[in-house]
Motif scaffolding. Structure first.
Motif, PDB file in Angstrom:
ATOM      1  N   ASP A  71      66.061  41.595 121.659  1.00  0.00           N
ATOM      2  CA  ASP A  71      65.237  40.402 121.808  1.00  0.00           C
ATOM      3  C   ASP A  71      64.280  40.540 122.986  1.00  0.00           C
ATOM      4  O   ASP A  71      63.130  40.073 122.927  1.00  0.00           O
ATOM      5  N   THR A  72      64.742  41.189 124.051  1.00  0.00           N
ATOM      6  CA  THR A  72      63.882  41.422 125.214  1.00  0.00           C
ATOM      7  C   THR A  72      62.676  42.260 124.822  1.00  0.00           C
ATOM      8  O   THR A  72      61.535  41.952 125.199  1.00  0.00           O
ATOM      9  N   LEU A  73      62.918  43.315 124.058  1.00  0.00           N
ATOM     10  CA  LEU A  73      61.831  44.196 123.636  1.00  0.00           C
ATOM     11  C   LEU A  73      60.856  43.472 122.701  1.00  0.00           C
ATOM     12  O   LEU A  73      59.632  43.621 122.820  1.00  0.00           O
ATOM     13  N   ARG A  74      61.375  42.684 121.796  1.00  0.00           N
ATOM     14  CA  ARG A  74      60.512  41.978 120.841  1.00  0.00           C
ATOM     15  C   ARG A  74      59.676  40.894 121.512  1.00  0.00           C
ATOM     16  O   ARG A  74      58.634  40.509 120.994  1.00  0.00           O
ATOM     17  N   ASP A 126      64.384  46.239 132.568  1.00  0.00           N
ATOM     18  CA  ASP A 126      63.170  46.615 133.313  1.00  0.00           C
ATOM     19  C   ASP A 126      62.446  47.761 132.624  1.00  0.00           C
ATOM     20  O   ASP A 126      61.211  47.782 132.541  1.00  0.00           O
ATOM     21  N   LEU A 127      63.225  48.725 132.127  1.00  0.00           N
ATOM     22  CA  LEU A 127      62.643  49.887 131.454  1.00  0.00           C
ATOM     23  C   LEU A 127      61.848  49.458 130.224  1.00  0.00           C
ATOM     24  O   LEU A 127      60.744  49.955 129.973  1.00  0.00           O
ATOM     25  N   LEU A 128      62.392  48.544 129.474  1.00  0.00           N
ATOM     26  CA  LEU A 128      61.705  48.066 128.267  1.00  0.00           C
ATOM     27  C   LEU A 128      60.383  47.385 128.611  1.00  0.00           C
ATOM     28  O   LEU A 128      59.402  47.517 127.866  1.00  0.00           O
ATOM     29  N   PRO A 167      58.079  46.170 118.163  1.00  0.00           N
ATOM     30  CA  PRO A 167      58.519  47.562 117.989  1.00  0.00           C
ATOM     31  C   PRO A 167      58.692  47.916 116.518  1.00  0.00           C
ATOM     32  O   PRO A 167      58.845  47.032 115.661  1.00  0.00           O
ATOM     33  N   LYS A 168      58.676  49.207 116.238  1.00  0.00           N
ATOM     34  CA  LYS A 168      58.854  49.677 114.861  1.00  0.00           C
ATOM     35  C   LYS A 168      60.304  50.068 114.609  1.00  0.00           C
ATOM     36  O   LYS A 168      61.039  49.360 113.946  1.00  0.00           O
TER      37      LYS A 168
END
Length: 360
Positions: A322-325, A280-282, A330-331
Motif C-alpha cells: 500500500d505504501t508503494l501504491r 523509506d526505500l520505496l 507499480p507493475k
C-alpha cells in the motif's frame, strides 16, 4: 550462397571430414563458434574445433587470412546467413529488453586484429582452459582483441582482477555478476573500474553466506559501500540491479535508487531491512518510471528468532504494498522471505500470499 548451403547440409548430417575441411576454408569474416559448438554432440564439437584450429593456422598468411571475428557466445545466431548481414560489427547486444540474438558484422569490415567475443565465467578454482586463455590473450594483445559482454565472477582473486583489467575493454561489458564470500577485498579492487563500463546494463551482487557479514558494521566496510555506490550511481546505462545478501547501508541504497533513473528491474532479496527502512526505500523509487519488476525482502519484523512468522508476514507485506501504491502505480512487485532451510522455498507476497510448503 553455395558454401553455406553445403556447410549446412554437411553439419546437419554430421559429416565430420567435410565439416572439418569446410571450417578450415571458411570464407567469411565472422564465425559463430559458440552456436556451432552447442548445435552438435561433444564429439562433433571437437570436429569444429579441429577445423577452426586449421583455419587460424592459415590466418598468419596475409593472402588467406579472412576471419576477423570469432564469437564464442552460446546465444541465438542465424549462422546460415552470415554473409548477408549488414550490422555494425561491435560486440554488444541490441538492448536489454530485446531478444538476445547476436548479429554478425558486415563483409566489408576489415580489422587488423582478430576479435574474440566471449562470455566469461571465472571461479576460484578455474579449469585448465580458462587459465590458459587469459594469459595467452594478454601476450597477444597486438593481434588479438578479447571482447567480453557477459562476465560472471565467483570468488575472484585480486590477481585476476588486475588481469581482467589489462585484457578486456571494460566498455564492452554489459552484464556483470559477482558472487562474494566474507572477503570482499577483490570487489574493493574492482569497483574503480565501474566508471569505465559505459554499456553495463545488468549488475548482480550475491553474498554466498548471509551469516558472515558481521564486517558490514565496521568503519572500513561503510567507507567502501559509500565509494562503491558512488561509482555505481554514475553508470547511466544501468537497467537491471540485483543485490542479494549484500547488507548495503540503507542510506546508500536510497541514494543509488534516486540516481539510476533507467532501472527497469531491481532485486534486493535476502537483505536485512526493517519496515522503516523498506518504507523509506520505496519512497526513493518514485522517479523510476521505467521499472517493471521489483523484488524486495520481507521486513525483519516478519521473523521471530530467525524463523518466519506466518501471521507477521501476512500483516506487514500488504502495508508495504500500500505504501508503494501511494507513491506510484507499480507493475510487478514481490516481497519475499529468505529461502527456507527445510523446503528451499520463499514465502512470497504479490497480490496474494504464497507460503513455503513448511508453513502451509
Amino acid at each position: 550462397m553455395l558454401f553455406l548451403a553445403l556447410f549446412q547440409e554437411a553439419f546437419s548430417h554430421r559429416l565430420p571430414n567435410i565439416v572439418r575441411a569446410m571450417m578450415a576454408a571458411w570464407p567469411f569474416p565472422y564465425i559463430p563458434v559458440g552456436t556451432l559448438l552447442t548445435s552438435g554432440t561433444l564429439e562433433f564439437s571437437q570436429v569444429v574445433v579441429e577445423g577452426l584450429r586449421a583455419l587460424l593456422t592459415q590466418q598468419d598468411r596475409p593472402v588467406t587470412g579472412n576471419v576477423r571475428i570469432l564469437d564464442f557466445r552460446r546465444v541465438a545466431h542465424e549462422i546460415w546467413t552470415v554473409e548477408a548481414k549488414t550490422e555494425d560489427g561491435d560486440c554488444s547486444t541490441e538492448t536489454v529488453s530485446e531478444k538476445q540474438a547476436v548479429k554478425p558484422p558486415p563483409r566489408y569490415e576489415q580489422r587488423q586484429r582478430l576479435k574474440v567475443i566471449t562470455d566469461l565465467y571465472s571461479r576460484f578454482q578455474q579449469e585448465e582452459e580458462e587459465t590458459d586463455l587469459l594469459p595467452g590473450a594478454q601476450h597477444r594483445k597486438d593481434s588479438l582483441q578479447l571482447c567480453c559482454v557477459n562476465m560472471k565472477i565467483v570468488l575472484l582473486s585480486e590477481d585476476h582482477v588486475i588481469m581482467f583489467r589489462q585484457i578486456f575493454r571494460l566498455w564492452d561489458i554489459e552484464m556483470l555478476e559477482f558472487t562474494l564470500d566474507w572477503n570482499w577485498s577483490s570487489l574493493l579492487r574492482f569497483y574503480p573500474y565501474l566508471a569505465h563500463m559505459k554499456n553495463l546494463h545488468t549488475l548482480s551482487l550475491v553474498w554466498m553466506d548471509k551469516n558472515t557479514y558481521e564486517h558490514a558494521y565496521t568503519s572500513e566496510y561503510k567507507w567502501f559501500v559509500r565509494a562503491f555506490i558512488s561509482e555505481l550511481s554514475k553508470i547511466s546505462s544501468l537497467q537491471h540491479l540485483y543485490m542479494n545478501g549484500i547488507c548495503f547501508l540503507s542510506d546508500n541504497m536510497r541514494h543509488l535508487l534516486s540516481q539510476c533513473s533507467k532501472l527497469s528491474k531491481v532485486n534486493f532479496y535476502t537483505n536485512d531491512f526493517s519496515m522503516t527502512v523498506l518504507s523509506d526505500l520505496l519512497h526513493y523509487t518514485a522517479n523510476l518510471s521505467k521499472i517493471t519488476m521489483e523484488q524486495y525482502p520481507a521486513p525483519q519484523e516478519c521473523y521471530e528468532l530467525g524463523v518466519v512468522s506466518k501471521e507477521r508476514f501476512v500483516q506487514f507485506c500488504p502495508v508495504l504494498m500500500d505504501t508503494l501504491r501511494a507513491i506510484r502505480q507499480p507493475k510487478r512487485v514481490y516481497f519475499a522471505t529468505d529461502v527456507c532451510n527445510r523446503c528451499s522455498k520463499r514465502c512470497v507476497y504479490e497480490e496474494e500470499t504464497r507460503l513455503c510448503s513448511c508453513l502451509q
